[in-house]
Design a protein around this motif. Structure first.
Motif, PDB file in Angstrom:
ATOM      1  N   UNK A 200       0.783  -1.236   0.000  1.00  0.00           N
ATOM      2  CA  UNK A 200       0.000   0.000   0.000  1.00  0.00           C
ATOM      3  C   UNK A 200       0.812   1.283   0.000  1.00  0.00           C
ATOM      4  N   UNK A 201       1.965   1.261   0.652  1.00  0.00           N
ATOM      5  CA  UNK A 201       2.602   2.551   0.961  1.00  0.00           C
ATOM      6  C   UNK A 201       3.507   3.056  -0.152  1.00  0.00           C
ATOM      7  N   UNK A 202       3.395   4.356  -0.434  1.00  0.00           N
ATOM      8  CA  UNK A 202       4.322   4.994  -1.352  1.00  0.00           C
ATOM      9  C   UNK A 202       5.654   5.214  -0.660  1.00  0.00           C
ATOM     10  N   UNK A 203       5.561   5.677   0.594  1.00  0.00           N
ATOM     11  CA  UNK A 203       6.786   5.880   1.366  1.00  0.00           C
ATOM     12  C   UNK A 203       6.538   5.366   2.777  1.00  0.00           C
ATOM     13  N   UNK A 217      11.009   5.006  -0.121  1.00  0.00           N
ATOM     14  CA  UNK A 217      10.098   4.080  -0.779  1.00  0.00           C
ATOM     15  C   UNK A 217      10.493   2.669  -0.377  1.00  0.00           C
ATOM     16  N   UNK A 218       9.524   1.764  -0.238  1.00  0.00           N
ATOM     17  CA  UNK A 218       9.868   0.396   0.165  1.00  0.00           C
ATOM     18  C   UNK A 218      10.958  -0.218  -0.708  1.00  0.00           C
ATOM     19  N   UNK A 219      10.841  -0.049  -2.043  1.00  0.00           N
ATOM     20  CA  UNK A 219      11.832  -0.676  -2.928  1.00  0.00           C
ATOM     21  C   UNK A 219      13.214  -0.047  -2.740  1.00  0.00           C
ATOM     22  N   UNK A 220      13.237   1.274  -2.522  1.00  0.00           N
ATOM     23  CA  UNK A 220      14.524   1.951  -2.296  1.00  0.00           C
ATOM     24  C   UNK A 220      15.195   1.451  -1.027  1.00  0.00           C
TER      25      UNK A 220
END
Lengths: 303, 263
Positions: A200-203, A217-220
């Motif tokens: 869900x989260x953008x950051x 960001x989760x991926x970052x």
């Protein structure tokens, strides 16, 4: 504009520092997650944003308004789904929504219309006239969400929105929250389900002991802390010795009987482990937010 | 963090009535199960004491025993309705149902929530006071029109006992702790406040203590004057005592609740 701006926000209870000088900015229309173990200070931060718990020091602005002096105006534009179910047990699903709408000066007619819409959106039609006691945990959570939307808030605060739910109920809530995101509502959520945050989260920020450990960001965050992949293998002296051969940027951690190696070059390390060191049983998987979380907050039990 | 002063003035807008409305709505929904006991109890007392024990009591203050205790039963009903509402029922809403938490997430503040609870407690006092008034009227124990004033008076009495009750609720760690004010405060007061025997039967020092410290005696005096239909100047002092104490305790109860809940 930012929906929420916190600078050096501090919250002290007698001799406990619950939130220790944190700063963050939550942009309009984003979904922002607070992750952290129990006691990290997430709920306390939520309560300060909701203007129900006064800050000790620092600044906190919600929709450009100061939480200490503009509580009423801020609360008019907030929707809150708390961690603890605080629905009215003597009232039905529909009555709960209408009764709550009245606190926002919403007319009876308008309240009834909005209640109908909310009930439909959160798929509670068959339970419209049911008393709260007869609802399942998932239905109560959905009703809390429906109730938090009744004043058409600009900001939605969700404290552990899917705690204790089965996967079906959880996924249904995620779907509905994703729809809300597309409508431009700012969503703030606390969770310790990493999957929920990734979904869900953008950051996100990761909190522990009242402090923010990292933000992004989760991926970052996965990329930054773990390089994207995790190799798992049985812990042994041979493995540890073998890993020492690699340069410093190969980070590994011992968790129970296993060694977890985080890397952006899984092929290379795998082949070295197998050919040079004779280690046969290894596996590689993409790193997850949970790995980042455990790395930053430690593997010790938080109680 | 510094504690809220016990005497700081609450910030209350008309929104407080929304809390009253919420409580009234729930009451209307459940009244069938919680209406009967408070209405039945005074009737039982009236029958057992007024007409049973009363057979052995010739007259008190120049009236028959049922006439003497009828206003006391009325006063006790008003007291109990408000006191039980703002102790056990408010505690359940505060602690178990988290109703207060739910409401302060809306534009209302805690002051308005607590004051709304007090208004509702006072309303319950009026509801049950009126029911008992009907009962004693049916037995021919109230004189009119003076007794009609009991209805507005019961709201003031309700505010008095609601605010006292709310202080105990704010200070009770657990719901069981509320048994203490019931057995150490309400029950003794219920017995000595000129209810079942005239207060003049007590030693002077206890009479004085009763008038200084116990709210019920003032309520009984006024209620009795209204059902008898006979007034004297001292009633104004009773009324003054009730008003002043109600205002002070209301403010204290709201601040005690803030100390408990705003952390």
């Amino acid at each position: 504009m930012d929906a929420i701006v916190a600078e050096n926000l501090l919250k002290k209870y007698d001799d406990l520092v619950a939130v220790n000088n944190v700063s963050f900015r939550i942009h309009e229309s984003e979904c922002f997650g607070f992750l952290g173990p129990n006691g990290a200070g997430k709920t306390t931060t939520m309560k300060m944003i909701q203007c129900v718990s006064p800050k000790t020091s620092g600044t906190l602005e919600v929709l450009g308004l100061d939480v200490s002096s503009k509580a009423r105006e801020i609360k008019r534009n907030l929707g809150v789904a708390p961690q603890e179910v605080n629905l009215d047990p003597d009232l039905s699903v529909f009555e709960n929504l209408v009764a709550y709408a009245r606190f926002f000066d919403i007319s009876k007619k308008e309240a009834a219309e909005r209640a109908e819409q909310s009930i439909e959106f959160f798929q509670l039609q068959s339970k419209k006239d049911t008393l709260i006691d007869q609802l399942s945990g998932g239905m109560k959570r959905r009703l809390l969400l429906a109730r938090s939307m009744i004043n058409r808030p600009k900001i939605l605060i969700l404290d552990e929105p899917t705690v204790g739910l089965d996967p079906q109920a959880r996924h249904l809530i995620w779907e509905q929250l994703s729809k809300l995101k597309t409508q431009g509502i700012t969503i703030i959520l606390t969770t310790h389900y990493m999957e929920e945050a990734s979904e869900l989260c953008d950051r996100i920020v990761i909190m522990d002991n009242g402090m923010i450990l990292d933000e992004g960001r989760p991926s970052e965050l996965i990329e930054k802390h773990l390089g994207g992949n995790i190799i798992e293998t049985r812990d042994s002296d041979a493995v540890q010795k073998c890993l020492k051969k690699f340069s410093n940027d190969t980070k590994f951690e011992v968790a129970g009987d296993n060694v977890l190696i985080s890397t952006s070059r899984p092929q290379e390390i795998m082949s070295t482990l197998m050919t040079d060191c004779g280690i046969v049983s290894t596996s590689v998987r993409p790193a997850t937010l949970e790995d980042v979380f455990l790395k930053l907050t430690g593997r010790m039990l938080k109680e | 963090m510094s504690k809220v002063s016990l005497f700081s003035l609450p910030k209350i807008s008309m929104k407080t009535w929304k809390v009253w409305r919420r409580d009234a709505r729930v009451f209307m929904k459940t009244y069938k199960v919680n209406f009967v006991p408070p209405a039945l109890e005074p009737i039982l007392y009236l029958l057992a004491l007024g007409f049973g024990l009363g057979l052995f009591v010739s007259q008190i203050d120049g009236v028959s025993y049922p006439v003497f205790i009828a206003p006391a039963l009325l006063a006790i009903s008003m007291m109990n309705a408000a006191f039980f509402e703002c102790t056990y029922s408010s505690f359940v809403r505060m602690y178990y149902q988290k109703t207060f938490d739910a409401i302060i997430a809306t534009p209302l503040n805690l002051d308005e929530v607590i004051f709304g609870e007090l208004l509702w407690g006072a309303t319950k006092s009026t509801i049950y006071g009126s029911i008992v008034l009907v009962v004693i009227t049916a037995f021919g124990l109230a004189s009119y029109p003076a007794s009609l004033l009991i209805i507005p008076f019961s709201f003031l009495v309700g505010m008095l006992f609601s605010s006292i009750a709310m202080c105990f609720t704010a200070l009770s760690p657990r719901i069981d702790s509320l048994n203490y004010p019931i057995s150490l405060f309400i029950t003794p007061m219920f017995l000595v406040s000129g209810t079942f025997f005239p207060i003049s039967a007590l030693p002077t020092i206890i009479q004085q203590f009763t008038y200084i410290g116990l709210p019920l005696v003032h309520v009984v005096d006024i209620t009795r004057a209204l059902t008898y239909g006979s007034f004297d100047f001292d009633l104004l002092l009773n009324l003054l005592w009730i008003v002043v104490v109600t205002v002070i305790i209301t403010i204290i109860s709201i601040n005690l609740m803030k100390r408990r809940l705003i952390v």
